[in-house]
Write an enzyme that holds these catalytic residues in place. Structure first.
Site, mmCIF file in Angstrom:
data_model
loop_
_atom_site.group_PDB
_atom_site.id
_atom_site.type_symbol
_atom_site.label_atom_id
_atom_site.label_comp_id
_atom_site.label_asym_id
_atom_site.label_seq_id
_atom_site.Cartn_x
_atom_site.Cartn_y
_atom_site.Cartn_z
ATOM 1 N N SER A 140 2.196 -30.862 -17.267
ATOM 2 C CA SER A 140 0.944 -30.198 -17.331
ATOM 3 C C SER A 140 0.274 -30.716 -16.053
ATOM 4 O O SER A 140 0.433 -31.782 -15.559
ATOM 5 C CB SER A 140 0.277 -30.650 -18.382
ATOM 6 N N TYR A 153 -4.541 -36.950 -24.001
ATOM 7 C CA TYR A 153 -3.670 -35.779 -23.912
ATOM 8 C C TYR A 153 -3.294 -36.031 -22.419
ATOM 9 O O TYR A 153 -1.946 -35.883 -22.124
ATOM 10 C CB TYR A 153 -4.519 -34.487 -23.893
HETATM 11 P P1 NDP Z 1 2.056 -23.638 -28.494
HETATM 12 O O1 NDP Z 1 0.918 -24.310 -29.465
HETATM 13 O O2 NDP Z 1 1.944 -22.150 -28.520
HETATM 14 O O3 NDP Z 1 3.447 -24.247 -28.856
HETATM 15 C C1 NDP Z 1 3.856 -25.434 -29.173
HETATM 16 C C2 NDP Z 1 5.154 -25.705 -29.693
HETATM 17 O O4 NDP Z 1 5.343 -27.202 -29.816
HETATM 18 C C3 NDP Z 1 5.350 -24.870 -31.269
HETATM 19 O O5 NDP Z 1 6.379 -24.178 -30.992
HETATM 20 C C4 NDP Z 1 5.387 -26.085 -32.339
HETATM 21 O O6 NDP Z 1 6.274 -25.864 -33.127
HETATM 22 C C5 NDP Z 1 5.865 -27.104 -31.365
HETATM 23 N N1 NDP Z 1 5.583 -28.569 -32.010
HETATM 24 C C6 NDP Z 1 4.094 -29.071 -31.709
HETATM 25 N N2 NDP Z 1 4.385 -30.290 -32.482
HETATM 26 C C7 NDP Z 1 5.632 -30.492 -32.948
HETATM 27 C C8 NDP Z 1 6.418 -31.399 -33.495
HETATM 28 N N3 NDP Z 1 5.593 -32.563 -34.203
HETATM 29 N N4 NDP Z 1 7.606 -31.231 -33.796
HETATM 30 C C9 NDP Z 1 8.290 -30.333 -33.607
HETATM 31 N N5 NDP Z 1 7.747 -29.073 -32.716
HETATM 32 C C10 NDP Z 1 6.275 -29.333 -32.529
HETATM 33 O O7 NDP Z 1 1.542 -24.335 -27.174
HETATM 34 P P2 NDP Z 1 2.353 -24.262 -25.736
HETATM 35 O O8 NDP Z 1 3.566 -23.119 -25.696
HETATM 36 O O9 NDP Z 1 1.019 -23.917 -25.027
HETATM 37 O O10 NDP Z 1 2.822 -25.789 -25.491
HETATM 38 C C11 NDP Z 1 4.220 -26.048 -25.119
HETATM 39 C C12 NDP Z 1 4.126 -27.169 -23.952
HETATM 40 O O11 NDP Z 1 3.598 -26.932 -22.989
HETATM 41 C C13 NDP Z 1 3.390 -28.277 -24.833
HETATM 42 O O12 NDP Z 1 4.275 -29.409 -24.421
HETATM 43 C C14 NDP Z 1 2.051 -28.316 -23.920
HETATM 44 O O13 NDP Z 1 1.421 -29.657 -24.092
HETATM 45 C C15 NDP Z 1 2.601 -27.880 -22.742
HETATM 46 N N6 NDP Z 1 1.590 -27.279 -21.890
HETATM 47 C C16 NDP Z 1 0.671 -26.253 -22.310
HETATM 48 C C17 NDP Z 1 -0.253 -25.425 -21.423
HETATM 49 C C18 NDP Z 1 -1.213 -24.574 -21.763
HETATM 50 O O14 NDP Z 1 -2.295 -24.115 -21.240
HETATM 51 N N7 NDP Z 1 -0.832 -23.784 -22.879
HETATM 52 C C19 NDP Z 1 -0.184 -26.128 -20.094
HETATM 53 C C20 NDP Z 1 0.567 -27.034 -19.848
HETATM 54 C C21 NDP Z 1 1.490 -27.765 -20.520
HETATM 55 P P3 NDP Z 1 5.573 -26.055 -34.808
HETATM 56 O O15 NDP Z 1 4.317 -25.891 -34.960
HETATM 57 O O16 NDP Z 1 6.518 -24.773 -35.597
HETATM 58 O O17 NDP Z 1 6.527 -27.347 -35.081
HETATM 59 C C1 8X3 Z 2 -2.530 -27.876 -21.089
HETATM 60 C C2 8X3 Z 2 -3.559 -27.361 -19.997
HETATM 61 O O1 8X3 Z 2 -5.669 -28.048 -18.937
HETATM 62 O O2 8X3 Z 2 -5.663 -27.590 -21.360
HETATM 63 O O3 8X3 Z 2 -1.584 -28.891 -20.917
HETATM 64 O O4 8X3 Z 2 -4.868 -29.497 -20.140
HETATM 65 S S1 8X3 Z 2 -4.888 -28.126 -20.006
#
Ligand code: NDP
Ligand code: 8X3
Length: 252
Positions: A140, A153
């Protein structure tokens, strides 16, 4: 023969969009997450639309023995994992250090760091055996610069950055590529999870500019995975055009 990708966190956001993109590129997909109903729905859709094989695996990445059991008991045909995408992750809360919840901190550490390590440690021997593979870790912008109230985080995403660099060095002799993708703000379920269902707080995160969409990041992941064997994108930061880094936005 179709290649195989394993995507963690494929029930929503980036992971779900990546499953769609990779299936569209004729990858057989192992899709994982905790929500079995969502995985089954996605598996049905992708099999019907793209004619590829989809294996849904329900596990919590925090649960070490379940993770190892899931990978070790994969049917032989699914053990040739060409691409592992360590995407499962979350933020919980956005509070000043003294107010933040210890439980939230532990869940983020257990999911974003330890979960990524468990899945990787289980899959890497399969890649080493074939002297081939590609690991794509979701970091991220929060892993490049810390921001106010981002404390743990941000720390977990700094850890993903460090682990990715370290994996790249250690796995080099085994011809395993390691790519870290570091997105900025993207409109997924991320903020709903972070703010524990407080929709107005989640919506406010993306107000006044065009955030990234899940498909943008999925396109990038597929691009990274599609490069020739001698080319590896090591580290890639992608933000909405209205975001300069982890802290500076231009909102209108
Ligand atoms: P979402 O919340 O849409 O998706 C997160 C996914 O992670 C879900 O499929 C969830 O599945 C899974 N997950 C969470 N906890 C667990 C667990 N304990 N075991 C298995 N699966 C898990 O978020 P994003 O798609 O945005 O996030 C995906 C990744 O990208 C994360 O690592 C996030 O930190 C990162 N990220 C996100 C950004 C944003 O602004 N959205 C920016 C930068 C990075 P389920 O609940 O079914 O288990
Ligand atoms: C997710 C983006 O800016 O909310 O990693 O941390 S931010």
């Amino acid at each position: 023969m179709n290649k195989t990708v394993l995507i963690t966190g494929a029930t929503s956001g980036f992971g779900k969009a990546m499953a769609e993109k990779f299936a569209g590129a004729k990858y057989n997909c192992i899709i994982t997450g905790r929500r079995a109903d969502k995985l089954a729905e996605i598996a049905n859709k992708l099999t019907t639309e793209y004619g590829v094989d989809i294996l849904p695996l329900v596990f919590d990445v925090q649960d070490k023995s379940t993770v190892f059991n899931a990978i070790e008991t994969l049917p032989e045909a699914w053990k040739t994992i060409d691409v592992l995408i360590n995407n499962a992750g979350l933020a919980l809360g956005k509070d000043s250090f003294e107010d933040a919840s210890l439980d939230d901190w532990e869940t983020m550490i257990d999911t974003n760091i330890k979960g990524l390590l468990y899945v990787s440690k289980a899959v890497v021997p399969l890649m080493i055996a074939r002297q081939s593979g590609h690991i794509i870790n979701l970091g991220s912008t929060a892993g490049k610069d810390v921001y106010k109230e981002g404390n743990v985080y941000c720390a977990t995403k700094f850890a993903v950055d460090a682990i990715s660099k370290s994996m790249r060095i250690d796995l080099l002799p085994n011809k395993i590529k390691v790519t870290a993708i570091h997105p900025g703000a993207a409109d997924t379920e991320f903020s709903n999870v972070r703010f524990k269902g407080d929709g107005s707080k989640a919506v406010a995160v993306y107000a006044g500019y065009s955030p990234l969409q899940a498909i943008d990041v999925a396109d990038i992941a597929l691009y990274c995975a599609s490069l020739p064997p001698h080319v590896c994108i090591n580290d890639l930061v992608v933000t909405p055009t209205a975001q300069a880094n982890a802290t500076v936005f231009h909102k209108e």
